[in-house]
Scaffold this active site. Sequence first.
Site, PDB file in Angstrom:
ATOM      1  N   LYS A   1       7.929  -0.428  -9.217  1.00  0.00           N
ATOM      2  CA  LYS A   1       7.800  -2.231  -8.916  1.00  0.00           C
ATOM      3  C   LYS A   1       6.765  -2.746 -10.030  1.00  0.00           C
ATOM      4  O   LYS A   1       6.839  -3.403 -10.954  1.00  0.00           O
ATOM      5  CB  LYS A   1       7.736  -2.380  -7.662  1.00  0.00           C
ATOM      6  CG  LYS A   1       8.394  -2.570  -6.478  1.00  0.00           C
ATOM      7  CD  LYS A   1       8.566  -3.069  -5.362  1.00  0.00           C
ATOM      8  CE  LYS A   1       6.292  -2.351  -5.478  1.00  0.00           C
ATOM      9  NZ  LYS A   1       6.807  -1.714  -4.456  1.00  0.00           N
TER      10      LYS A   1
ATOM     11  N   ARG B   1       8.245  -9.513   1.719  1.00  0.00           N
ATOM     12  CA  ARG B   1       8.324  -8.489   2.467  1.00  0.00           C
ATOM     13  C   ARG B   1       9.039  -8.217   3.610  1.00  0.00           C
ATOM     14  O   ARG B   1       9.377  -7.454   4.424  1.00  0.00           O
ATOM     15  CB  ARG B   1       7.051  -7.181   2.618  1.00  0.00           C
ATOM     16  CG  ARG B   1       6.890  -5.647   1.816  1.00  0.00           C
ATOM     17  CD  ARG B   1       6.130  -5.693   1.601  1.00  0.00           C
ATOM     18  NE  ARG B   1       5.502  -4.278   0.875  1.00  0.00           N
ATOM     19  CZ  ARG B   1       4.583  -3.871  -0.029  1.00  0.00           C
ATOM     20  NH1 ARG B   1       4.283  -5.200  -0.414  1.00  0.00           N
ATOM     21  NH2 ARG B   1       4.704  -2.884  -0.233  1.00  0.00           N
TER      22      ARG B   1
ATOM     23  N   ARG C   1       0.892  10.415  -7.657  1.00  0.00           N
ATOM     24  CA  ARG C   1      -0.184   8.839  -7.743  1.00  0.00           C
ATOM     25  C   ARG C   1      -1.228   9.375  -6.772  1.00  0.00           C
ATOM     26  O   ARG C   1      -2.365   8.897  -7.692  1.00  0.00           O
ATOM     27  CB  ARG C   1       1.148   8.008  -7.488  1.00  0.00           C
ATOM     28  CG  ARG C   1       0.049   7.057  -8.082  1.00  0.00           C
ATOM     29  CD  ARG C   1       0.723   5.507  -8.225  1.00  0.00           C
ATOM     30  NE  ARG C   1       0.576   4.839  -6.885  1.00  0.00           N
ATOM     31  CZ  ARG C   1       1.667   4.335  -6.058  1.00  0.00           C
ATOM     32  NH1 ARG C   1       2.158   3.343  -7.098  1.00  0.00           N
ATOM     33  NH2 ARG C   1       1.382   3.936  -4.761  1.00  0.00           N
TER      34      ARG C   1
ATOM     35  N   ARG D   1       4.634   4.136   5.463  1.00  0.00           N
ATOM     36  CA  ARG D   1       5.060   3.028   4.461  1.00  0.00           C
ATOM     37  C   ARG D   1       6.443   3.241   4.101  1.00  0.00           C
ATOM     38  O   ARG D   1       7.386   2.323   4.238  1.00  0.00           O
ATOM     39  CB  ARG D   1       4.047   3.182   2.875  1.00  0.00           C
ATOM     40  CG  ARG D   1       2.890   2.820   3.010  1.00  0.00           C
ATOM     41  CD  ARG D   1       2.355   3.473   2.186  1.00  0.00           C
ATOM     42  NE  ARG D   1       2.274   3.180   0.423  1.00  0.00           N
ATOM     43  CZ  ARG D   1       2.017   3.884  -0.709  1.00  0.00           C
ATOM     44  NH1 ARG D   1       1.427   4.403  -0.141  1.00  0.00           N
ATOM     45  NH2 ARG D   1       2.229   3.206  -1.350  1.00  0.00           N
TER      46      ARG D   1
ATOM     47  N   ARG E   1      -5.905   5.800  -4.148  1.00  0.00           N
ATOM     48  CA  ARG E   1      -5.584   4.400  -3.150  1.00  0.00           C
ATOM     49  C   ARG E   1      -5.544   5.296  -1.647  1.00  0.00           C
ATOM     50  O   ARG E   1      -5.341   6.870  -1.765  1.00  0.00           O
ATOM     51  CB  ARG E   1      -3.977   4.001  -3.677  1.00  0.00           C
ATOM     52  CG  ARG E   1      -3.577   3.199  -4.328  1.00  0.00           C
ATOM     53  CD  ARG E   1      -3.593   2.334  -4.848  1.00  0.00           C
ATOM     54  NE  ARG E   1      -1.668   2.096  -4.320  1.00  0.00           N
ATOM     55  CZ  ARG E   1      -0.644   1.664  -3.693  1.00  0.00           C
ATOM     56  NH1 ARG E   1      -0.582   0.855  -5.221  1.00  0.00           N
ATOM     57  NH2 ARG E   1      -0.373   1.242  -2.765  1.00  0.00           N
TER      58      ARG E   1
HETATM   59  P1  ADP Z   1       3.987   0.042  -2.152  1.00  0.00           P
HETATM   60  O1  ADP Z   1       5.079  -0.488  -3.081  1.00  0.00           O
HETATM   61  O2  ADP Z   1       3.489   1.788  -3.014  1.00  0.00           O
HETATM   62  O3  ADP Z   1       3.831   0.225  -1.205  1.00  0.00           O
HETATM   63  P2  ADP Z   1       2.228  -2.496  -2.851  1.00  0.00           P
HETATM   64  O4  ADP Z   1       0.803  -2.505  -3.720  1.00  0.00           O
HETATM   65  O5  ADP Z   1       3.069  -2.998  -3.029  1.00  0.00           O
HETATM   66  O6  ADP Z   1       2.294  -0.821  -2.635  1.00  0.00           O
HETATM   67  O7  ADP Z   1       1.865  -2.524  -1.151  1.00  0.00           O
HETATM   68  C1  ADP Z   1       0.107  -1.993  -0.883  1.00  0.00           C
HETATM   69  C2  ADP Z   1       0.341  -2.337   0.659  1.00  0.00           C
HETATM   70  O8  ADP Z   1      -0.528  -3.376   0.677  1.00  0.00           O
HETATM   71  C3  ADP Z   1       1.002  -2.061   1.389  1.00  0.00           C
HETATM   72  O9  ADP Z   1       1.841  -0.947   2.277  1.00  0.00           O
HETATM   73  C4  ADP Z   1       1.144  -3.292   3.208  1.00  0.00           C
HETATM   74  O10 ADP Z   1      -0.464  -2.095   3.623  1.00  0.00           O
HETATM   75  C5  ADP Z   1      -0.061  -4.201   1.719  1.00  0.00           C
HETATM   76  N1  ADP Z   1       0.554  -5.060   1.092  1.00  0.00           N
HETATM   77  C6  ADP Z   1       1.210  -5.960   0.300  1.00  0.00           C
HETATM   78  N2  ADP Z   1       2.025  -6.308  -0.254  1.00  0.00           N
HETATM   79  C7  ADP Z   1       2.341  -7.460   1.837  1.00  0.00           C
HETATM   80  C8  ADP Z   1       3.265  -8.462   1.565  1.00  0.00           C
HETATM   81  N3  ADP Z   1       4.039  -9.018   0.969  1.00  0.00           N
HETATM   82  N4  ADP Z   1       3.300  -7.997   2.806  1.00  0.00           N
HETATM   83  C9  ADP Z   1       2.087  -6.714   4.376  1.00  0.00           C
HETATM   84  N5  ADP Z   1       1.499  -6.538   3.350  1.00  0.00           N
HETATM   85  C10 ADP Z   1       1.524  -5.877   2.030  1.00  0.00           C
END
Ligand code: ADP
Length: 148
Positions: A14, A89, A128, A145, A134
């Site tokens: 993404k 999400r 990664r 996840r 991270r």
């Molecule tokens: P990835 O898609 O690799 O999991 P992101 O950076 O999009 O990476 O998200 C990392 C973490 O941040 C998620 O696992 C969640 O805990 C939190 N997070 C990100 N966006 C949201 C969201 N829209 N709602 C709830 N939690 C979120």
Amino acid sequence: MLNIVIFGGPGSGKGTQSEKIIEKYGLEHISTGDVLRAEIKNKTELGKIADSYISKGQLVPDELIIDILASVFDKKKDSKGVIFDGFPRTIPQAEALKKMLSERGTSINAVVALEVADEELVIRLLNRGKISGRSDDNKETIQQRLNV
Ligand code: ADP
């Protein structure tokens, strides 16, 4: 405005594809993951709460993320458009996004969905994890996840 939502599992690319779209169309980027990681880095109250969810691979509660989204968006609302990466999400987040945009006289114009097999996502995320630092790029959290 040209507003785009980009969907895809963790590690589906993404962030990478957002950068390409941003370059081509001159858009602004809103990554809720980046917003939350910045809060964690700055040791804010929101960051402390977010960290406890992110490190376990769980979603941060809707209220928290919805609350900050409008203020993040308002800083970019004079732009050509925004790409939402990692948001919405959940259904409540999607409803909140629609309402927030319609209150500002705009809407989502397109959704891009990246489809990548889970086995490939695990390989990418473990790789990664070697460089990202991270807390959620490790074997147990990756599986959580993917389920979430
Ligand atoms: P990835 O898609 O690799 O999991 P992101 O950076 O999009 O990476 O998200 C990392 C973490 O941040 C998620 O696992 C969640 O805990 C939190 N997070 C990100 N966006 C949201 C969201 N829209 N709602 C709830 N939690 C979120």
